[in-house]
Design a protein around this motif. Structure first.
Motif, PDB file in Angstrom:
ATOM      1  N   ASP A  67       0.855  -1.311   0.028  1.00  0.00           N
ATOM      2  CA  ASP A  67       0.106  -0.029  -0.080  1.00  0.00           C
ATOM      3  C   ASP A  67       0.899   1.408   0.050  1.00  0.00           C
ATOM      4  OD1 ASP A  67      -2.365  -1.221  -0.191  1.00  0.00           O
ATOM      5  OD2 ASP A  67      -2.624  -1.372   1.847  1.00  0.00           O
ATOM      6  N   GLU A  98      -4.381  -2.139 -13.664  1.00  0.00           N
ATOM      7  CA  GLU A  98      -5.434  -1.042 -13.545  1.00  0.00           C
ATOM      8  C   GLU A  98      -6.719  -1.810 -13.972  1.00  0.00           C
ATOM      9  OE1 GLU A  98      -4.450   2.103 -16.313  1.00  0.00           O
ATOM     10  OE2 GLU A  98      -3.073   3.038 -14.793  1.00  0.00           O
ATOM     11  N   GLY A  99      -7.995  -1.092 -13.374  1.00  0.00           N
ATOM     12  CA  GLY A  99      -9.289  -1.488 -13.558  1.00  0.00           C
ATOM     13  C   GLY A  99     -10.055  -2.194 -12.409  1.00  0.00           C
ATOM     14  N   ASP A 100     -11.531  -2.272 -12.624  1.00  0.00           N
ATOM     15  CA  ASP A 100     -12.078  -2.709 -11.603  1.00  0.00           C
ATOM     16  C   ASP A 100     -12.691  -4.355 -12.045  1.00  0.00           C
ATOM     17  OD1 ASP A 100     -11.662  -0.987  -9.620  1.00  0.00           O
ATOM     18  OD2 ASP A 100     -13.364   0.478 -10.659  1.00  0.00           O
ATOM     19  N   GLY A 101     -13.072  -4.798 -11.195  1.00  0.00           N
ATOM     20  CA  GLY A 101     -13.756  -6.114 -11.407  1.00  0.00           C
ATOM     21  C   GLY A 101     -13.918  -7.162 -10.245  1.00  0.00           C
ATOM     22  N   ASP A 102     -14.269  -8.334 -10.434  1.00  0.00           N
ATOM     23  CA  ASP A 102     -14.381  -9.366  -9.039  1.00  0.00           C
ATOM     24  C   ASP A 102     -13.163 -10.119  -9.212  1.00  0.00           C
ATOM     25  OD1 ASP A 102     -14.506 -10.973 -11.339  1.00  0.00           O
ATOM     26  OD2 ASP A 102     -16.440 -11.812 -11.056  1.00  0.00           O
ATOM     27  N   GLY A 103     -12.036  -9.867  -9.929  1.00  0.00           N
ATOM     28  CA  GLY A 103     -10.642 -10.419  -9.900  1.00  0.00           C
ATOM     29  C   GLY A 103     -10.746 -11.794 -10.641  1.00  0.00           C
ATOM     30  N   HIS A 141     -11.187 -11.749 -14.134  1.00  0.00           N
ATOM     31  CA  HIS A 141     -10.865 -11.425 -15.540  1.00  0.00           C
ATOM     32  C   HIS A 141      -9.655 -12.427 -16.093  1.00  0.00           C
ATOM     33  CE1 HIS A 141     -13.459  -8.230 -15.321  1.00  0.00           C
ATOM     34  NE2 HIS A 141     -13.243  -8.050 -16.200  1.00  0.00           N
ATOM     35  N   ARG A 194      -2.559  -8.575  -6.386  1.00  0.00           N
ATOM     36  CA  ARG A 194      -3.886  -7.853  -5.853  1.00  0.00           C
ATOM     37  C   ARG A 194      -4.829  -7.194  -6.721  1.00  0.00           C
ATOM     38  NH1 ARG A 194      -2.373  -4.182  -0.985  1.00  0.00           N
ATOM     39  NH2 ARG A 194      -1.890  -2.704  -2.655  1.00  0.00           N
ATOM     40  N   SER A 195      -4.521  -7.208  -7.995  1.00  0.00           N
ATOM     41  CA  SER A 195      -5.540  -6.568  -8.817  1.00  0.00           C
ATOM     42  C   SER A 195      -6.666  -6.916  -8.708  1.00  0.00           C
ATOM     43  CB  SER A 195      -5.042  -6.849 -10.329  1.00  0.00           C
ATOM     44  OG  SER A 195      -6.061  -6.458 -11.417  1.00  0.00           O
ATOM     45  N   LYS A 196      -7.706  -5.711  -8.728  1.00  0.00           N
ATOM     46  CA  LYS A 196      -9.117  -5.731  -8.337  1.00  0.00           C
ATOM     47  C   LYS A 196      -9.679  -6.506  -9.762  1.00  0.00           C
ATOM     48  CE  LYS A 196      -9.723  -2.076  -5.476  1.00  0.00           C
ATOM     49  NZ  LYS A 196     -10.388  -0.878  -5.265  1.00  0.00           N
ATOM     50  N   LYS A 197      -9.004  -6.459 -11.009  1.00  0.00           N
ATOM     51  CA  LYS A 197      -9.499  -6.812 -12.233  1.00  0.00           C
ATOM     52  C   LYS A 197      -9.298  -8.536 -12.486  1.00  0.00           C
ATOM     53  CE  LYS A 197      -7.229  -5.485 -15.905  1.00  0.00           C
ATOM     54  NZ  LYS A 197      -6.826  -4.692 -17.050  1.00  0.00           N
TER      55      LYS A 197
END
Length: 488
Positions: A206, A403-408, A410, A448-451
Motif C-alpha cells: 500500500d 488497472e481497472g475494477d472487477g471481481d478479480g 478476468h 492484488r489486482s481488482k481486475k
C-alpha cells in the motif's frame, strides 16, 4: 613482525575510466573508484560506517567484489590487540566514527593510510595516487556534477558496522547464509528510488503508491555540453535546425520539473536527442536526457507522437542488442519513465482491447531476461544496475496492467502472465536488495489486482512455481506479505 597488505578494489568494476573520460575530459580521467582495506592478523580492516573488520573471504563474499590488486605495504611490530585498541580510540574520538564518513575527505582510503602510518607504525602509507582521486575529481569544472556517481559506488551504505554509537569495537559476524546486500549501481540514474506517500502502519504494498521514476537532474548541464554543438557538427540525419543557444535553453528546461512545455518545444527536444541516439553519437548523454524528456508533456492536449517515436527507437535498440550494459540500463530508465508517466504513456505501451502489441511483448521478454540473476557476471556493477532498471520498468508496466475494477476473475493477458511468472522465476537467486524488492512489488501488484487478482493467484498455485526460496532474506516483511496473497 607481521606482514601488512593493502587490498585495492575498483568500485566501478572497470567503468570509471570510460565514464570519467566522457564527463571530465581526458585531462581529468579517473582510472578506478578505489576502495582500500588493510589485511593484517588474518583480518581485513576497512572504514564504512565506523571501523569494521572480517576475514578477506567474508568481505568479498558478502559484497560481491574482489580486489584488483593486493600489495605488501610492510611489516609491523604492533600486536593485534594494540592495533584494535588504536581503532577503538579512533571510533570513540569521532575521527573514524560511525557518523564521520565523508566521500571526499574522510573515506576508506584515508583510514587505510592513517591506520598504516599511525595504527601499525609503518614507514609509508598507501599510494598517493589513491589519495589524490578526490582532488583530481574536483579539479574539473564538471566534477561536482557527477559526484552522485561516486556516492552511489561507496561501500559505506551497505556494509555492516562494527562501531555502534557507544564506541565499542567488534568484528563483522557473517551469517552462514549472508543476507543479500545492495550492490552499488553503475550510475545514479539506474538506482531509481521508491516513492512512498502513505503513512506508516499500512502494508508495504500500500505504501508503494506511485511509479518508480528516474528523475536525477544533476547531470543535465554536463549532458548539454556534449549534445549542443555547432550546426556543422550535428549528425547528418538531424531534423533539428535551431541555433545552438536556443537548443541549450530548451534542454536546460529538463532540469526543472515545474516548467511548462509547448508541443513544439517537446518536438524539438525529442528530435534533437533522437538524432544522437540514431547515430550512436554521445549515446549515454542522449539517453540520460531522454529519460527526463519522456516525463514532459505539453500544457495543451496533444497526440504524443514524439513520445512514441522516441520510446520505440529505444525499445528497438534494446531488442536488437545494440546497447552496452550501461546504456541498456539507461534505456530501461527511459522506458520506465515513459510508462510511469500517467499522463503521457505511449500508445504502443498500452493494451488495446486486451491485446498487447508484439513490440511490447518482446520488450517485456527482454526486461525479464535482463533481470536474470543467474547469468555470468550477475554480481558485477553493470549487471546489477541493468537488473534494477529492468525491474523498475516491469513494476511500472505491472501498475498499468493491474488497472481497472472487477471481481478479480478476468482473464490474464499474455504480458501479465509473462511478468508474473518471470518475476517469480529464479527469485531465490537474486542477491541485490533493490532488484529483489522491485520483483516482489511486481508480483504483489498483479496478485492484488481488482481486475484479475484471483485469476493470477490461481495460476501461480496451479503451476506450483513458488518454493521455499520465495521468502527473501532481503525484506522478510515484503516477502511474507506477497506470500500471504498466495497462502504459502
Amino acid at each position: 613482525m607481521t606482514e601488512v597488505h593493502l587490498a585495492i578494489y575498483d568500485l566501478s568494476m572497470g567503468m570509471a575510466r570510460n565514464l570519467s573520460a566522457q564527463f571530465l575530459g581526458p585531462a581529468h580521467t579517473i582510472d578506478i573508484i578505489p576502495h582500500t582495506a588493510l589485511i593484517v592478523f588474518g583480518q581485513e580492516y576497512f572504514f564504512g560506517r565506523g571501523i569494521e573488520w572480517c576475514t578477506p573471504n567474508e568481505f568479498r563474499q558478502t559484497r560481491g567484489i574482489h580486489p584488483i590488486e593486493v600489495k605488501l605495504l610492510g611489516r609491523t611490530n604492533k600486536t593485534k590487540a594494540e592495533f584494535e585498541a588504536w581503532c577503538a580510540e579512533q571510533g570513540r574520538n569521532g575521527h573514524f566514527g560511525v557518523e564521520s564518513y565523508d566521500l571526499l575527505t574522510r573515506n576508506c582510503n584515508n583510514f587505510s593510510n592513517e591506520a598504516a602510518l599511525h595504527g601499525l607504525n609503518l614507514p609509508t602509507g598507501i599510494p598517493q595516487w589513491i589519495l589524490d582521486v578526490p582532488s583530481n575529481f574536483l579539479s574539473s569544472p564538471m566534477g561536482m556534477m557527477i559526484r552522485p556517481i561516486l556516492e552511489g559506488m561507496q561501500l559505506s551504505n551497505n556494509a555492516p558496522t562494527n562501531m555502534p554509537h557507544n564506541g565499542a569495537f567488534r568484528p563483522v559476524h557473517t551469517p552462514v547464509h549472508p543476507a543479500p546486500v545492495a550492490t552499488p549501481a553503475a550510475s545514479p540514474w539506474a538506482n531509481i528510488p521508491k516513492q512512498e506517500s502513505k503513512p506508516a502502519g499500512t502494508s508495504i504494498l500500500d505504501k508503494q503508491t506511485g511509479p518508480l521514476l528516474s528523475t536525477e537532474t544533476g547531470v543535465v548541464s554536463a549532458c548539454i555540453a556534449k549534445l549542443v554543438t555547432k550546426q556543422d557538427d550535428l549528425p547528418h540525419s538531424s531534423e533539428v535546425k535551431v541555433e545552438e543557444q536556443n537548443t541549450a535553453e530548451l534542454l536546460s528546461k529538463l532540469a526543472d520539473s515545474n516548467v511548462e512545455w509547448t508541443q513544439n518545444e517537446i518536438k524539438v527536444v525529442h528530435q534533437h536527442l533522437r538524432s544522437f541516439i540514431e547515430n550512436g553519437v554521445h549515446l549515454s548523454f542522449a539517453l540520460m536526457l531522454m529519460r527526463l524528456a519522456v516525463l514532459k508533456h505539453p500544457t495543451c492536449e496533444a497526440p504524443n507522437d514524439e513520445q512514441c517515436a522516441s520510446t520505440k527507437l529505444v525499445a528497438d535498440l534494446l531488442l536488437e542488442g545494440k546497447l552496452s550494459l550501461a546504456n541498456q540500463s539507461l534505456g530501461f530508465c527511459v522506458l520506465s519513465n515513459a510508462i510511469g508517466s500517467n499522463n503521457n504513456v505511449p500508445s504502443w505501451m498500452r493494451s488495446d482491447g486486451g491485446e498487447d502489441s508484439e513490440l511490447f511483448l518482446q520488450l517485456i521478454d527482454v526486461a525479464l531476461k535482463s533481470c536474470d540473476p543467474t547469468l555470468d557476471g550477475a554480481r558485477t556493477t553493470p549487471h546489477v544496475s541493468l537488473r534494477q532498471s529492468a525491474a523498475a520498468f516491469l513494476y511500472n508496466v505491472s501498475r498499468i496492467l493491474a488497472e481497472g475494477d472487477g471481481d478479480g476473475t478476468h482473464e490474464l493477458s499474455e504480458s501479465t502472465m509473462s511478468i508474473l511468472i518471470g518475476c517469480i522465476e529464479n527469485i531465490a537467486d537474486e542477491k541485490d536488495v533493490t532488484t529483489l524488492k522491485r520483483r516482489y512489488l511486481c508480483i504483489g501488484q498483479l496478485l492484488r489486482s481488482k481486475k484479475f487478482g484471483k485469476t493470477a493467484v490461481g495460476l501461480v498455485q496451479d503451476l506450483g512455481i513458488v518454493d521455499g526460496g520465495f521468502q527473501s532474506q532481503a525484506d522478510d516483511a515484503l516477502a511474507k506479505e506477497v506470500s500471504s496473497l498466495l497462502n504459502v
